[in-house]
Design a protein around this motif. Structure first.
Motif, PDB file in Angstrom:
ATOM      1  N   HIS A 111      60.114 -49.443   3.327  1.00  0.00           N
ATOM      2  CA  HIS A 111      60.544 -48.097   4.085  1.00  0.00           C
ATOM      3  C   HIS A 111      59.706 -48.018   5.179  1.00  0.00           C
ATOM      4  CE1 HIS A 111      62.052 -44.207   4.240  1.00  0.00           C
ATOM      5  NE2 HIS A 111      60.839 -43.881   4.555  1.00  0.00           N
ATOM      6  N   LEU A 147      68.518 -46.836  10.428  1.00  0.00           N
ATOM      7  CA  LEU A 147      68.358 -46.354   9.275  1.00  0.00           C
ATOM      8  C   LEU A 147      69.443 -45.516   8.745  1.00  0.00           C
ATOM      9  CD1 LEU A 147      66.705 -46.152   6.479  1.00  0.00           C
ATOM     10  CD2 LEU A 147      65.507 -44.262   7.449  1.00  0.00           C
ATOM     11  N   TRP A 191      61.536 -49.182   8.306  1.00  0.00           N
ATOM     12  CA  TRP A 191      62.585 -48.469   9.059  1.00  0.00           C
ATOM     13  C   TRP A 191      62.173 -47.402   9.789  1.00  0.00           C
ATOM     14  CZ3 TRP A 191      67.437 -50.144   8.622  1.00  0.00           C
ATOM     15  CH2 TRP A 191      67.743 -51.048   7.603  1.00  0.00           C
TER      16      TRP A 191
END
Length: 139
Positions: free
Chosen positions: A94, A104, A97
């Motif tokens: 995560h 994203l 991004w």
């Protein structure tokens, strides 16, 4: 053929960092990733991109190209199975991004599209793909 100026540059050029030659006993993956960093992004195949993103190498440079390809064909296949590029992309951490909100958003749109059409797909990897998509979309 590369579509834009960034596609005509290699990951090494975009990042401004050259890697030394890999050790003589390096694995195939390590040797190949080192080679791929020197090839213009627009010349990288789906499999090349899958390999690089799965190793989290050059993501800033290659994500725009990957997402363009996935928008065209969400199930673009490298050497493993239809959708393997999407699977490798959805597996990015995560935090990779966080500075790329536009990318994203684009990845989420592709994931939503595949999730909507997944009921029409078959293959052993579809349950894993749907799981990854749902996990990705929930973050």
């Amino acid at each position: 053929m590369p579509d834009n100026a960034a596609d005509q540059q290699s990951v090494e050029h975009i990042e401004g960092v050259g890697w030394p030659e890999p050790a003589s006993d390096a694995t195939y993956v390590i040797r190949r990733v080192h080679q791929l960093r020197r090839i213009p992004v627009g010349e990288l195949s789906v499999e090349d991109l899958r390999l690089m993103v799965s190793q989290s190498v050059g993501t800033v440079a290659i994500l725009p190209r990957i997402l363009d390809l996935l928008e065209e064909d969400p199930l673009a296949a490298g050497d493993f199975f239809p959708g393997d590029l999407l699977v490798a992309t959805l597996r990015l951490r995560h935090d990779q991004w966080s500075s790329h909100v536009g990318l994203l958003d684009k990845a989420r749109r592709v994931a939503q599209r595949v999730d909507a059409m997944a009921t029409e797909l078959d293959g052993a990897q579809i349950p894993e793909l749907r799981h990854l998509i749902r996990e990705f979309l929930s973050n």
